[in-house]
Design a protein around this motif. Structure first.
Motif, mmCIF file in Angstrom:
data_model
loop_
_atom_site.group_PDB
_atom_site.id
_atom_site.type_symbol
_atom_site.label_atom_id
_atom_site.label_comp_id
_atom_site.label_asym_id
_atom_site.label_seq_id
_atom_site.Cartn_x
_atom_site.Cartn_y
_atom_site.Cartn_z
ATOM 1 N N ALA A 146 -5.837 -3.042 1.916
ATOM 2 C CA ALA A 146 -5.680 -2.604 3.311
ATOM 3 C C ALA A 146 -6.231 -1.195 3.502
ATOM 4 O O ALA A 146 -6.016 -0.319 2.654
ATOM 5 C CB ALA A 146 -4.193 -2.635 3.683
ATOM 6 N N ALA A 147 -6.929 -0.995 4.604
ATOM 7 C CA ALA A 147 -7.472 0.319 4.995
ATOM 8 C C ALA A 147 -8.413 0.932 3.955
ATOM 9 O O ALA A 147 -8.503 2.149 3.837
ATOM 10 C CB ALA A 147 -6.338 1.288 5.350
ATOM 11 N N SER A 148 -9.113 0.085 3.219
ATOM 12 C CA SER A 148 -10.077 0.618 2.247
ATOM 13 C C SER A 148 -11.429 0.874 2.913
ATOM 14 O O SER A 148 -12.371 1.319 2.262
ATOM 15 C CB SER A 148 -10.230 -0.333 1.056
ATOM 16 N N GLY A 149 -11.550 0.531 4.191
ATOM 17 C CA GLY A 149 -12.802 0.800 4.926
ATOM 18 C C GLY A 149 -13.676 -0.429 5.104
ATOM 19 O O GLY A 149 -14.793 -0.320 5.609
ATOM 20 N N ARG A 163 -5.792 5.865 1.901
ATOM 21 C CA ARG A 163 -5.870 4.721 2.819
ATOM 22 C C ARG A 163 -4.806 4.849 3.914
ATOM 23 O O ARG A 163 -5.051 4.532 5.074
ATOM 24 C CB ARG A 163 -5.739 3.409 2.034
ATOM 25 N N ALA A 164 -3.616 5.321 3.536
ATOM 26 C CA ALA A 164 -2.548 5.494 4.533
ATOM 27 C C ALA A 164 -2.946 6.564 5.546
ATOM 28 O O ALA A 164 -2.676 6.434 6.735
ATOM 29 C CB ALA A 164 -1.242 5.870 3.845
ATOM 30 N N GLU A 178 4.335 3.379 3.320
ATOM 31 C CA GLU A 178 5.288 2.392 2.799
ATOM 32 C C GLU A 178 4.826 0.962 3.143
ATOM 33 O O GLU A 178 4.825 0.070 2.304
ATOM 34 C CB GLU A 178 6.669 2.666 3.400
ATOM 35 N N GLU A 179 4.408 0.794 4.396
ATOM 36 C CA GLU A 179 3.946 -0.510 4.881
ATOM 37 C C GLU A 179 2.705 -0.981 4.108
ATOM 38 O O GLU A 179 2.579 -2.143 3.709
ATOM 39 C CB GLU A 179 3.632 -0.363 6.384
ATOM 40 N N LEU A 180 1.817 -0.042 3.868
ATOM 41 C CA LEU A 180 0.576 -0.358 3.150
ATOM 42 C C LEU A 180 0.867 -0.777 1.711
ATOM 43 O O LEU A 180 0.315 -1.760 1.205
ATOM 44 C CB LEU A 180 -0.272 0.909 3.174
#
Ligand code: DC
Length: 223
Positions: free
Chosen positions: A13-16, A154-155, A176-178
């Motif tokens: 997640a959120a790695s781009g 990422r967060a 935390e969610e990530l």
């Protein structure tokens, strides 16, 4: 080995993946598909229709009734329509964020969405972003990229993105969610998040989106 015209971009997640994949697709004149949005749209429809999110049977039935279409709107990127409804604005809702990993664990959901992803890629050359594109959806993809960055980085990116969208969140809650989602995506039984053995792994920490795209282009052109 017969290669496909797909460029696979996987990562946590959120790695781009989405930002990088979209620009890469523009440069290569390929179509772009963010498969995470398909799992999110399924989750959103399940929430909306009051489907029991812990029932594999109900979720598998629901996903088979969904017809997804991606349309490009000039100046507004891609929009995702599900049974004719534009769900793009709902995909980052807190409830979707909370439930998308449990929903995407379900084999019936994965089977239906993977079939759809393969169908979409039959028609044109595509950059496809997700968790299992290089390992399961297109194991013979011509190029496989796996993007990485630390959970904190990422967060930070996701926090800024949500803030820009006007969602009130704290950095600690995002982190935390990530971590929770990464754990679930990595530990699940079907299509767990991991780099394909032949993936080109790129650490994106400290690089801008454009720089990551440049590095991928250099990798593709150097092959
Ligand atoms: O990339 P994203 O954060 O929008 O993805 C949302 C969720 O969808 C992610 O937590 C796991 C799931 N997903 C998946 O299981 N397989 C994919 N190819 C893409 C996403």
């Amino acid at each position: 080995m017969r290669l496909t015209g797909v460029i696979a971009i996987d990562g946590p997640a959120a790695s781009g993946k989405t930002a990088v994949g979209r620009i890469l697709a523009q440069r290569l004149r390929h179509k772009f598909l963010d498969t995470g949005s398909m799992y999110r749209a399924t989750t959103w429809m399940a929430l909306k229709k009051g489907v029991d999110l812990t029932s594999e049977e109900e979720l598998s039935r629901l996903v088979r009734e969904l017809k997804m279409e991606i349309i490009s709107v000039p100046g507004d990127g891609e929009r995702l329509l599900v049974n004719g409804e534009d769900v793009t604005g709902r995909l980052r809702d807190t409830q979707v964020e909370k439930w998308v990993s449990p929903v995407s664990k379900v084999l019936g959901v994965r089977r239906a969405l993977i079939k759809e992803q393969r169908r979409l890629a039959r028609r044109e050359k595509m950059v496809m972003a997700g968790r299992d594109i290089g390992t399961v959806v297109f194991p013979k993809a011509q190029f496989k990229i796996f993007l990485m960055a630390s959970p904190e980085e990422r967060a930070r990116r996701r926090y800024l993105e949500l803030e820009n969208l006007g969602h009130p969140v704290s950095y600690a809650a995002v982190l935390e969610e990530l971590n929770r989602r990464d754990r679930m995506d990595t530990e699940r039984r079907y299509s767990p998040l991991k780099p394909a053995t032949d993936a080109h792994v790129l650490d994106t920490e400290g690089f801008t989106i454009e720089e990551v795209v440049d590095r991928i282009m250099a990798f593709i052109e150097g092959r």
